[in-house]
Design a protein around this motif. Structure first.
Motif, PDB file in Angstrom:
ATOM      1  N   GLY A  10      19.573  -3.151  -2.966  1.00 23.18           N
ATOM      2  CA  GLY A  10      19.095  -3.122  -4.342  1.00 23.18           C
ATOM      3  C   GLY A  10      18.658  -1.701  -4.674  1.00 23.18           C
ATOM      4  O   GLY A  10      17.804  -1.464  -5.523  1.00 23.18           O
ATOM      5  N   ALA A  11      19.257  -0.732  -3.977  1.00 21.29           N
ATOM      6  CA  ALA A  11      18.913   0.681  -4.148  1.00 21.29           C
ATOM      7  C   ALA A  11      19.221   1.150  -5.572  1.00 21.29           C
ATOM      8  O   ALA A  11      20.104   0.601  -6.233  1.00 21.29           O
ATOM      9  CB  ALA A  11      19.696   1.525  -3.146  1.00 21.29           C
ATOM     10  N   SER A  12      18.468   2.149  -6.027  1.00 18.86           N
ATOM     11  CA  SER A  12      18.623   2.662  -7.383  1.00 18.86           C
ATOM     12  C   SER A  12      18.432   4.175  -7.402  1.00 18.86           C
ATOM     13  O   SER A  12      17.652   4.712  -6.621  1.00 18.86           O
ATOM     14  CB  SER A  12      17.573   2.009  -8.290  1.00 18.86           C
ATOM     15  OG  SER A  12      17.578   2.604  -9.570  1.00 18.86           O
ATOM     16  N   THR A  13      19.136   4.841  -8.334  1.00 15.92           N
ATOM     17  CA  THR A  13      18.964   6.287  -8.500  1.00 15.92           C
ATOM     18  C   THR A  13      17.895   6.579  -9.559  1.00 15.92           C
ATOM     19  O   THR A  13      17.635   7.728  -9.870  1.00 15.92           O
ATOM     20  CB  THR A  13      20.285   6.959  -8.933  1.00 15.92           C
ATOM     21  OG1 THR A  13      20.762   6.302 -10.106  1.00 15.92           O
ATOM     22  CG2 THR A  13      21.326   6.891  -7.829  1.00 15.92           C
ATOM     23  N   ASN A  14      17.264   5.529 -10.087  1.00 15.14           N
ATOM     24  CA  ASN A  14      16.219   5.688 -11.097  1.00 15.14           C
ATOM     25  C   ASN A  14      14.875   5.946 -10.399  1.00 15.14           C
ATOM     26  O   ASN A  14      14.354   5.066  -9.718  1.00 15.14           O
ATOM     27  CB  ASN A  14      16.144   4.415 -11.953  1.00 15.14           C
ATOM     28  CG  ASN A  14      15.062   4.479 -13.016  1.00 15.14           C
ATOM     29  OD1 ASN A  14      14.185   5.344 -12.992  1.00 15.14           O
ATOM     30  ND2 ASN A  14      15.122   3.552 -13.945  1.00 15.14           N
ATOM     31  N   PRO A  15      14.297   7.149 -10.589  1.00 17.15           N
ATOM     32  CA  PRO A  15      13.036   7.497  -9.916  1.00 17.15           C
ATOM     33  C   PRO A  15      11.870   6.556 -10.251  1.00 17.15           C
ATOM     34  O   PRO A  15      10.874   6.527  -9.538  1.00 17.15           O
ATOM     35  CB  PRO A  15      12.732   8.913 -10.406  1.00 17.15           C
ATOM     36  CG  PRO A  15      13.991   9.418 -11.003  1.00 17.15           C
ATOM     37  CD  PRO A  15      14.795   8.230 -11.424  1.00 17.15           C
ATOM     38  N   GLU A  16      12.001   5.772 -11.320  1.00 15.46           N
ATOM     39  CA  GLU A  16      10.944   4.824 -11.699  1.00 15.46           C
ATOM     40  C   GLU A  16      10.990   3.545 -10.863  1.00 15.46           C
ATOM     41  O   GLU A  16      10.032   2.781 -10.846  1.00 15.46           O
ATOM     42  CB  GLU A  16      11.084   4.440 -13.184  1.00 15.46           C
ATOM     43  CG  GLU A  16      10.991   5.610 -14.147  1.00 15.46           C
ATOM     44  CD  GLU A  16       9.619   6.271 -14.142  1.00 15.46           C
ATOM     45  OE1 GLU A  16       8.616   5.549 -14.308  1.00 15.46           O
ATOM     46  OE2 GLU A  16       9.546   7.500 -13.949  1.00 15.46           O
ATOM     47  N   ARG A  17      12.104   3.291 -10.203  1.00 11.48           N
ATOM     48  CA  ARG A  17      12.277   2.038  -9.449  1.00 11.48           C
ATOM     49  C   ARG A  17      11.643   2.136  -8.067  1.00 11.48           C
ATOM     50  O   ARG A  17      11.688   3.173  -7.423  1.00 11.48           O
ATOM     51  CB  ARG A  17      13.769   1.685  -9.297  1.00 11.48           C
ATOM     52  CG  ARG A  17      14.584   1.685 -10.563  1.00 11.48           C
ATOM     53  CD  ARG A  17      14.318   0.564 -11.477  1.00 11.48           C
ATOM     54  NE  ARG A  17      14.531  -0.720 -10.847  1.00 11.48           N
ATOM     55  CZ  ARG A  17      14.544  -1.855 -11.497  1.00 11.48           C
ATOM     56  NH1 ARG A  17      14.368  -1.858 -12.800  1.00 11.48           N
ATOM     57  NH2 ARG A  17      14.718  -2.991 -10.871  1.00 11.48           N
ATOM     58  N   TYR A  18      11.094   1.012  -7.611  1.00 13.02           N
ATOM     59  CA  TYR A  18      10.463   0.984  -6.290  1.00 13.02           C
ATOM     60  C   TYR A  18      11.476   1.204  -5.169  1.00 13.02           C
ATOM     61  O   TYR A  18      11.145   1.788  -4.140  1.00 13.02           O
ATOM     62  CB  TYR A  18       9.688  -0.320  -6.077  1.00 13.02           C
ATOM     63  CG  TYR A  18       8.440  -0.363  -6.920  1.00 13.02           C
ATOM     64  CD1 TYR A  18       7.387   0.522  -6.683  1.00 13.02           C
ATOM     65  CD2 TYR A  18       8.310  -1.268  -7.964  1.00 13.02           C
ATOM     66  CE1 TYR A  18       6.244   0.498  -7.469  1.00 13.02           C
ATOM     67  CE2 TYR A  18       7.174  -1.301  -8.750  1.00 13.02           C
ATOM     68  CZ  TYR A  18       6.141  -0.412  -8.503  1.00 13.02           C
ATOM     69  OH  TYR A  18       5.010  -0.425  -9.278  1.00 13.02           O
ATOM     70  N   ALA A  19      12.706   0.752  -5.362  1.00  9.45           N
ATOM     71  CA  ALA A  19      13.740   0.955  -4.344  1.00  9.45           C
ATOM     72  C   ALA A  19      13.977   2.451  -4.121  1.00  9.45           C
ATOM     73  O   ALA A  19      14.141   2.903  -2.987  1.00  9.45           O
ATOM     74  CB  ALA A  19      15.033   0.257  -4.754  1.00  9.45           C
ATOM     75  N   TYR A  20      13.960   3.217  -5.205  1.00 10.65           N
ATOM     76  CA  TYR A  20      14.121   4.675  -5.131  1.00 10.65           C
ATOM     77  C   TYR A  20      12.969   5.280  -4.334  1.00 10.65           C
ATOM     78  O   TYR A  20      13.166   6.080  -3.414  1.00 10.65           O
ATOM     79  CB  TYR A  20      14.142   5.240  -6.559  1.00 10.65           C
ATOM     80  CG  TYR A  20      14.293   6.739  -6.655  1.00 10.65           C
ATOM     81  CD1 TYR A  20      15.524   7.309  -6.960  1.00 10.65           C
ATOM     82  CD2 TYR A  20      13.199   7.596  -6.482  1.00 10.65           C
ATOM     83  CE1 TYR A  20      15.670   8.689  -7.078  1.00 10.65           C
ATOM     84  CE2 TYR A  20      13.338   8.975  -6.590  1.00 10.65           C
ATOM     85  CZ  TYR A  20      14.572   9.512  -6.887  1.00 10.65           C
ATOM     86  OH  TYR A  20      14.720  10.879  -7.002  1.00 10.65           O
ATOM     87  N   LYS A  21      11.743   4.867  -4.686  1.00 11.12           N
ATOM     88  CA  LYS A  21      10.547   5.384  -4.010  1.00 11.12           C
ATOM     89  C   LYS A  21      10.547   5.010  -2.528  1.00 11.12           C
ATOM     90  O   LYS A  21      10.131   5.802  -1.678  1.00 11.12           O
ATOM     91  CB  LYS A  21       9.281   4.851  -4.704  1.00 11.12           C
ATOM     92  CG  LYS A  21       9.139   5.402  -6.115  1.00 11.12           C
ATOM     93  CD  LYS A  21       8.000   4.753  -6.875  1.00 11.12           C
ATOM     94  CE  LYS A  21       7.992   5.294  -8.304  1.00 11.12           C
ATOM     95  NZ  LYS A  21       6.993   4.794  -9.155  1.00 11.12           N
ATOM     96  N   ALA A  22      11.036   3.817  -2.223  1.00 11.25           N
ATOM     97  CA  ALA A  22      11.098   3.372  -0.823  1.00 11.25           C
ATOM     98  C   ALA A  22      12.052   4.254  -0.020  1.00 11.25           C
ATOM     99  O   ALA A  22      11.732   4.653   1.100  1.00 11.25           O
ATOM    100  CB  ALA A  22      11.525   1.913  -0.756  1.00 11.25           C
ATOM    101  N   ILE A  23      13.211   4.576  -0.595  1.00 16.42           N
ATOM    102  CA  ILE A  23      14.170   5.444   0.103  1.00 16.42           C
ATOM    103  C   ILE A  23      13.522   6.801   0.388  1.00 16.42           C
ATOM    104  O   ILE A  23      13.610   7.327   1.497  1.00 16.42           O
ATOM    105  CB  ILE A  23      15.482   5.611  -0.697  1.00 16.42           C
ATOM    106  CG1 ILE A  23      16.226   4.276  -0.778  1.00 16.42           C
ATOM    107  CG2 ILE A  23      16.369   6.694  -0.065  1.00 16.42           C
ATOM    108  CD1 ILE A  23      17.405   4.273  -1.741  1.00 16.42           C
ATOM    109  N   GLU A  24      12.837   7.349  -0.624  1.00 16.87           N
ATOM    110  CA  GLU A  24      12.162   8.644  -0.447  1.00 16.87           C
ATOM    111  C   GLU A  24      11.138   8.585   0.686  1.00 16.87           C
ATOM    112  O   GLU A  24      11.114   9.442   1.568  1.00 16.87           O
ATOM    113  CB  GLU A  24      11.433   9.040  -1.735  1.00 16.87           C
ATOM    114  CG  GLU A  24      12.310   9.656  -2.783  1.00 16.87           C
ATOM    115  CD  GLU A  24      11.510  10.224  -3.935  1.00 16.87           C
ATOM    116  OE1 GLU A  24      11.934  11.260  -4.461  1.00 16.87           O
ATOM    117  OE2 GLU A  24      10.467   9.644  -4.319  1.00 16.87           O
TER     118      GLU A  24
END
Length: 121
Positions: A10-24
């Motif tokens: 459920g990864a996302s390139t949107n910095p607002e999404r939690y999936a994005y923050k989790a990858i970071e």
């Protein structure tokens, strides 16, 4: 700290999404990360795939998909044999919990970002 190879589903390139923050955060903390999402892209050097990819030695699958969208990945996740699957807020799915547990896969209803921030990952 042990590197836990993690699949973000459920990864996302949107910095607002939690999936994005989790990858970071996962990459920041030194974990190997693989990602599958609806759109290709890249986050913190991690390529986001739009189709399932062959997986080996996955420690954790962290979900950012609602329960209906998870159904498409039931067999994929079970066949991957991760040690655990993290159900982030909004992804809770009792039907899937049972399937995973009957296949010897641990479930954790938690927030990946909180686990990482409190060194409980």
């Amino acid at each position: 700290m042990k590197n836990k190879k993690t699949l973000v589903l459920g990864a996302s390139t949107n910095p607002e999404r939690y999936a994005y923050k989790a990858i970071e955060k996962l990459t920041e903390k030194g974990h190997a990360v693989l990602a599958i999402g609806q759109k290709t892209g890249e986050v913190a050097g991690v390529k986001i795939h739009t189709k399932t990819i062959p997986l080996k030695n996955i420690d954790t699958v962290t979900l950012y998909l609602n329960p209906l969208r998870q159904r498409d990945y039931y067999n994929y996740i079970i066949e991957t044999k991760p040690k655990r699957v993290i159900f982030n807020p909004g992804t809770e799915n009792p039907e899937f919990y049972q399937l995973l547990q009957s296949n010897g896969i641990k479930i954790e209803v938690a927030c990946t970002l909180v686990l990482l921030a409190t060194n409980q990952y």
